[in-house]
Write an enzyme that holds these catalytic residues in place. Structure first.
Site, PDB file in Angstrom:
ATOM      1  N   LYS A  12     -37.191  65.337  -0.815  1.00 46.97           N
ATOM      2  CA  LYS A  12     -37.392  66.786  -0.729  1.00 46.97           C
ATOM      3  C   LYS A  12     -38.547  67.112   0.218  1.00 46.97           C
ATOM      4  O   LYS A  12     -38.465  68.011   1.051  1.00 46.97           O
ATOM      5  CB  LYS A  12     -37.693  67.355  -2.110  1.00 46.97           C
ATOM      6  CG  LYS A  12     -36.467  67.387  -3.016  1.00 46.97           C
ATOM      7  CD  LYS A  12     -36.855  67.843  -4.414  1.00 46.97           C
ATOM      8  CE  LYS A  12     -35.627  67.960  -5.293  1.00 46.97           C
ATOM      9  NZ  LYS A  12     -36.007  68.261  -6.680  1.00 46.97           N
TER      10      LYS A  12
ATOM     11  N   GLY B 245     -29.423  52.992   8.400  1.00 47.14           N
ATOM     12  CA  GLY B 245     -29.386  51.588   8.795  1.00 47.14           C
ATOM     13  C   GLY B 245     -28.879  50.618   7.741  1.00 47.14           C
ATOM     14  O   GLY B 245     -29.131  49.423   7.854  1.00 47.14           O
ATOM     15  N   LYS B 246     -28.140  51.106   6.762  1.00 47.38           N
ATOM     16  CA  LYS B 246     -27.663  50.202   5.713  1.00 47.38           C
ATOM     17  C   LYS B 246     -26.657  49.203   6.275  1.00 47.38           C
ATOM     18  O   LYS B 246     -26.805  47.993   6.106  1.00 47.38           O
ATOM     19  CB  LYS B 246     -27.009  51.015   4.581  1.00 47.38           C
ATOM     20  CG  LYS B 246     -27.972  51.984   3.923  1.00 47.38           C
ATOM     21  CD  LYS B 246     -27.332  52.735   2.794  1.00 47.38           C
ATOM     22  CE  LYS B 246     -26.202  53.636   3.240  1.00 47.38           C
ATOM     23  NZ  LYS B 246     -26.637  54.728   4.126  1.00 47.38           N
ATOM     24  N   THR B 247     -25.649  49.746   6.935  1.00 46.94           N
ATOM     25  CA  THR B 247     -24.634  48.853   7.480  1.00 46.94           C
ATOM     26  C   THR B 247     -25.217  47.964   8.562  1.00 46.94           C
ATOM     27  O   THR B 247     -24.954  46.763   8.615  1.00 46.94           O
ATOM     28  CB  THR B 247     -23.461  49.667   8.055  1.00 46.94           C
ATOM     29  OG1 THR B 247     -23.033  50.597   7.058  1.00 46.94           O
ATOM     30  CG2 THR B 247     -22.309  48.778   8.432  1.00 46.94           C
TER      31      THR B 247
ATOM     32  N   SER C 163     -34.335  71.791 -10.972  1.00 49.89           N
ATOM     33  CA  SER C 163     -35.522  71.835 -10.121  1.00 49.89           C
ATOM     34  C   SER C 163     -35.661  73.134  -9.322  1.00 49.89           C
ATOM     35  O   SER C 163     -36.647  73.320  -8.625  1.00 49.89           O
ATOM     36  CB  SER C 163     -35.560  70.632  -9.181  1.00 49.89           C
ATOM     37  OG  SER C 163     -34.559  70.750  -8.209  1.00 49.89           O
TER      38      SER C 163
HETATM   39  N1  LIG Z   1     -34.872  51.370  11.191  1.00 48.43           N
HETATM   40  C1  LIG Z   1     -33.971  51.357  12.181  1.00 48.43           C
HETATM   41  N2  LIG Z   1     -34.231  50.712  13.319  1.00 48.43           N
HETATM   42  C2  LIG Z   1     -33.334  50.691  14.306  1.00 48.43           C
HETATM   43  N3  LIG Z   1     -32.145  51.292  14.278  1.00 48.43           N
HETATM   44  C3  LIG Z   1     -31.815  51.930  13.153  1.00 48.43           C
HETATM   45  C4  LIG Z   1     -32.681  51.996  12.046  1.00 48.43           C
HETATM   46  N4  LIG Z   1     -32.099  52.709  11.078  1.00 48.43           N
HETATM   47  C5  LIG Z   1     -30.890  53.056  11.528  1.00 48.43           C
HETATM   48  N5  LIG Z   1     -30.690  52.594  12.782  1.00 48.43           N
HETATM   49  C6  LIG Z   1     -29.508  52.784  13.599  1.00 48.43           C
HETATM   50  O1  LIG Z   1     -28.824  53.948  13.182  1.00 48.43           O
HETATM   51  C7  LIG Z   1     -27.411  53.795  13.270  1.00 48.43           C
HETATM   52  C8  LIG Z   1     -26.755  54.165  11.975  1.00 48.43           C
HETATM   53  O2  LIG Z   1     -27.034  53.202  11.007  1.00 48.43           O
HETATM   54  P1  LIG Z   1     -25.973  52.643   9.967  1.00 48.43           P
HETATM   55  O3  LIG Z   1     -24.615  52.773  10.532  1.00 48.43           O
HETATM   56  O4  LIG Z   1     -26.405  51.338   9.486  1.00 48.43           O
HETATM   57  O5  LIG Z   1     -26.145  53.706   8.839  1.00 48.43           O
HETATM   58  P2  LIG Z   1     -25.750  53.614   7.307  1.00 48.43           P
HETATM   59  O6  LIG Z   1     -27.017  53.633   6.539  1.00 48.43           O
HETATM   60  O7  LIG Z   1     -24.833  52.499   7.093  1.00 48.43           O
HETATM   61  O8  LIG Z   1     -25.043  55.017   7.092  1.00 48.43           O
HETATM   62  P3  LIG Z   1     -23.778  55.408   6.192  1.00 48.43           P
HETATM   63  O9  LIG Z   1     -24.277  55.611   4.819  1.00 48.43           O
HETATM   64  O10 LIG Z   1     -23.306  56.690   6.810  1.00 48.43           O
HETATM   65  O11 LIG Z   1     -22.820  54.291   6.342  1.00 48.43           O
HETATM   66  C9  LIG Z   1     -27.191  52.360  13.668  1.00 48.43           C
HETATM   67  O12 LIG Z   1     -26.887  52.305  15.029  1.00 48.43           O
HETATM   68  C10 LIG Z   1     -28.501  51.675  13.377  1.00 48.43           C
HETATM   69  O13 LIG Z   1     -28.729  50.603  14.221  1.00 48.43           O
HETATM   70 MG   LIG Z   2     -22.746  52.491   6.781  1.00 48.21          MG
END
Ligand SMILES: Nc1ncnc2c1ncn2[C@@H]1O[C@H](COP(=O)(O)OP(=O)(O)OP(=O)(O)O)[C@@H](O)[C@H]1O
Ligand SMILES: [Mg+2]
Length: 816
Positions: free
Chosen positions: A743, A379-381, A700
């Protein structure tokens, strides 16, 4: 002031030779002239202004014969005998006309050449004895005739080619038979011959030589004339061509106007000007834009760099120089939006809200740049997107993965063909406002090579101290990026360039447990996928059990991306069924999951059960950027000469070393393990860490290798569903390692029931893992390798028997 010059046209007298001259003992009056040579048979009007010359003309009575002679230097005002050439022309004065300014207009006709002898009088005018020189027309010869004809032809050509010479001259010349006279006529008719040249011809009494001389002059003049004509025509052509174009263009304009079409290019320029005026650019930029626009207006739309210049102006004009969308941050509302978009992530959301609160209190804050670090799909993006929504700002994202050229960030200079601004400015253009939330994905995958270091360009972009005058190479004018909220994302910290990392506020996002994922699926992923695939909530139901089944057997990830993809696939299958007319609601069961998604993809627990059936295989835990994973260590023995163990499986140096430490500890404790005395002398050991494509390193795996070796040598399989991590020393002590949370979660995902961790990592477990995350797994803490072996290996035949049963059960359960 006196002057004698000839003006007016010259013509030959058609009269035959004058009667023989009678010259008294006083000689004849001598009239010096400037810049003029009078030839025999020529009629020449002379302007006489000099006092002495006027007296000379006035003194003429019946006697009408004078000697006209040129001055050597035209400048001399009262010429003395030495100032005159020695050969002149005897002439008859025909008519004298008084001019209003006291000067006289005297018509003279040349009679014959004459040589000056003694001067008989110096004042008031010159008189001298003269010796007339008669022309001796030579015998005709073919050569002479040829020369004469040549002179005639050249002369005709020159007259024909000259706009100032009268064509009559040709007729007159044709009618002159005597070659000497012809030369005199030609010489006196040509305006381009200098006085000196004419005088020379006058002095040449030999007719043959006179012909040669005039021939030379004519040939040269003809060449000059032709050259001049050529230049003239060329110039004229050019003038005509541009006049033609001008007229055509004017006509076209008139036609277009008549048809109601304004000049296309002109309108374009006008539109650009309006855009520039409306863009709210800083003065400096506006000046530059208008300068370029001025250039464009003067260019032909056909010109090669018209579109280049136009593009540039367009870029300047469309950038959001003064357009912002941000309103004041409302923390409560921001909180609501973040909550609505993402499940849990409590700590992360808190930190974001803290950050926004500070920005709100101090809008000019030059704060650090936020950087979200964590495994894929956590969920970063989408957090970035959510922050934009919370702040009511535009959202843009670019990916820096694989960017290794500075120009991709900061653009190419305009001199490059096809140059464009870099990704940052392109992003700003897409945002259409100057304060978007700008997500820079994958900063950890930024490249760097000979084309330049993009990280320094990036630093300049992000650094609040510098970015209010960010200069893109293409734009070449500063753009203020200070209102942009930059957020970076990365999978791992290690590869983020140091100077960048220093300026970032790192916010870590960890992997989710099965429970987390199930919640996220229920609250976010399923509703979203239902909607995205055009279904209605009453048309499909994916119960918790099915979701967990997918999580366990169709995904192997820290995030939820594949989970979401699989849910999407289920929704699409249902959409298809609806389209085919099957309208009943679909309640997804494990069977339907298997039918729609295909056979089970991921079976880590059975893999563990299967592989650990054999002695010599132990399950380790690894930290990866994707959020941790289980890994197998296999050991094997064979007859040989002893020595260091063979190690394979893409292993880094640190892991290689820790395998040797593990091996040494096992060897030095051979008797405790009840091994035959010279076992190591004639046995070779091979350690392999499969899944060779993933590079592995770090200390590790030390305890895992030692466990695998002991299992091998004691011929006891490791207990089922048991995994371990920890560094080992030569004396067998277990040292703490990193990435415990990842882990542990990876082990749990894989279905592991017992995890052995270094005793010193106990704090990590208590701090980083929530009780419900630990639920269902027994954690054993070890400070010595013997603690590990006690848990990892069966201590009795009964235990061994029981282990076998457990393994069978896992495998059977899977097949059911
Ligand atoms: N805590 C959360 N609640 C609701 N939806 C989530 C959550 N975490 C992730 N998602 C959903 O999962 C999907 C993937 O998330 P996202 O694209 O933000 O990943 P990312 O962390 O950016 O990954 P990457 O490193 O591959 O870019 C999105 O549709 C996002 O809405
Ligand atoms: Mg991303």
């Amino acid at each position: 002031m006196a002057s004698e010059t000839h003006k007016g046209t010259v013509s030959a007298t058609p009269t035959p030779s004058a009667p023989p001259l009678e010259i008294g003992k006083n000689g004849v009056p001598v009239l010096p002239v400037r810049d003029t040579v009078l030839f025999p048979h020529a009629v020449l009007p002379l302007t006489v202004g000099r006092e002495s010359s006027i007296q000379l003309i006035n003194s003429l009575g019946e006697e009408k014969t004078i000697l006209v002679v040129a001055q050597r230097e035209a400048r001399v005002d009262s010429p003395q005998p030495t100032d005159l050439f020695s050969i002149g022309t005897l002439a008859t004065v025909h008519k004298v006309v008084k001019m209003p300014n006291q000067s006289l207009f005297v018509f003279t006709e040349g009679l014959s050449r004459a040589k000056l002898k003694e001067f008989t009088q110096l004042t008031p005018f010159l008189r001298a004895q003269v010796d007339p020189l008669e022309d001796h027309e030579p015998e005709t010869s073919p050569e002479l005739e040829a020369l004469q004809r040549n002179v005639l032809t050249l002369f005709q050509q020159i007259v024909a080619g000259s706009p100032t010479l009268s064509d009559e001259l040709q007729t007159v010349a044709i009618n002159i038979e005597e070659p000497g006279r012809l030369v005199d006529f030609v010489a006196s008719s040509l305006p381009f011959l200098s006085t000196r040249d004419k005088q020379e011809i006058l002095e040449t009494s030999d007719v043959h030589r006179r012909l040669l001389a005039i021939n030379r002059h004519l040939a040269k003049e003809l060449e000059v004339q032709q050259l001049r004509n050529k230049i003239q025509t060329e110039v004229q052509d050019q003038v005509q061509q541009s006049q033609r174009e001008y007229y055509l263009r004017e006509q076209m304009k008139a036609i277009q106007k008549e048809l109601g079409e304004q000049d296309e290019a002109q309108r374009d320029v006008e539109e650009l000007r309006q855009k520039i005026e409306a863009a709210g650019m800083p003065e400096e930029v506006k000046k530059e834009a208008l300068k370029e626009l001025g250039r464009l207006a003067r260019m032909s739309p056909m010109a090669a760099d018209y579109s280049v210049t136009r593009n540039y102006i367009e870029w300047l004009a469309v950038l959001p120089w003064a357009k912002s969308s941000g309103v004041e941050v409302n923390i409560n509302k921001a909180h609501e939006v973040l909550e609505a978009d993402h499940y849990d992530l409590r700590k992360v959301k808190d930190r974001i809200l803290d950050y926004l609160s500070v920005r709100r209190l101090k809008p000019s804050m030059k704060g650090p740049i936020l950087c979200f670090v964590g495994p894929p799909g956590v969920g970063k993006t989408s957090l970035g997107r959510s922050i934009a929504r919370a702040l009511e700002r535009k959202f843009v994202r670019i990916s820096l993965g694989g960017v290794h050229d500075e120009a991709e960030i900061r653009g190419h200079r305009r001199t490059y063909i096809g140059a464009l601004p870099g990704q940052i400015i392109q992003g700003i253009r897409r945002a259409e406002t100057n304060d978007p939330v700008f997500v820079l994905d994958e900063v950890d995958k930024l490249g760097r090579d000979f084309r330049g270091d993009p990280s320094s360009a990036l630093l300049e972009t992000l650094d609040p101290e510098q970015n209010f005058t960010f200069r893109d190479n293409y734009l070449d004018v500063p753009f203020d990026l200070s209102k942009v909220l930059f957020i970076c994302t990365a999978n791992m910290l290690d590869t983020i360039p140091e100077p960048l990392r220093d300026r970032m506020e790192i916010i870590e996002l960890q992997g989710y447990t099965e429970d987390d994922k199930a919640h996220i699926a229920e609250r976010y992923l399923v509703p979203r996928q239902i909607e995205e695939n055009g279904l209605k909530p009453e048309q499909i139901e994916i119960p918790d059990d099915a979701v967990r089944f997918i999580i366990r057997h169709y995904t192997r990830e820290a995030g939820v991306r594949n989970l979401e993809r699989n849910i999407g696939t289920l929704c699409r299958k249902q959409a298809r069924r609806l389209a085919e007319g099957k309208t009943e609601k679909l309640v997804v069961t494990r069977e339907i999951v298997q039918e729609f998604l295909g056979g089970i993809k991921v079976r880590l627990d059975t893999e563990i059960a299967e592989r650990t059936k054999r002695a010599g295989v132990a399950v380790g835990l690894a930290w990866t950027p994707a959020g941790g994973d289980v890994l197998f260590v296999e050991a094997n023995k064979m007859k040989g000469k002893g020595g260091l163990p063979l190690l394979t499986g893409q292993i880094g140096q640190v892991m290689d070393e820790s395998s040797k430490v593990a091996y040494s500890w096992v060897r030095s404790n051979a008797d405790k393990l009840a091994l035959p005395e010279d076992f190591f002398k004639d046995h070779d050991i091979h350690i392999h860490v499969p899944a060779g494509a993933i590079p592995k390193d770090g200390p590790s795996a030390g305890v895992t290798m030692a466990t695998a070796l002991v299992s091998l040598l004691t011929d006891k399989p490791v207990r089922p569903l048991t995994a371990m991590t920890g560094e080992i020393t030569l004396s067998g002590n277990v040292l703490p390692v990193g990435g415990i949370k990842e882990k542990f979660l990876a082990a749990k995902r894989a279905g592991v029931k017992q995890v052995i961790l270094p005793a010193e990592n106990r704090l990590n477990v208590e701090e980083d893992l929530m009780p419900e995350q630990v639920e269902g797994v027994t954690i054993h803490y070890a400070s010595h390798i013997e603690d590990v072996l006690n848990v990892a290996l069966p201590r009795s035949r009964e235990e061994e028997k029981k282990d076998e049963e457990v393994r069978e059960e896992v495998l059977q359960h899977a097949n059911a």
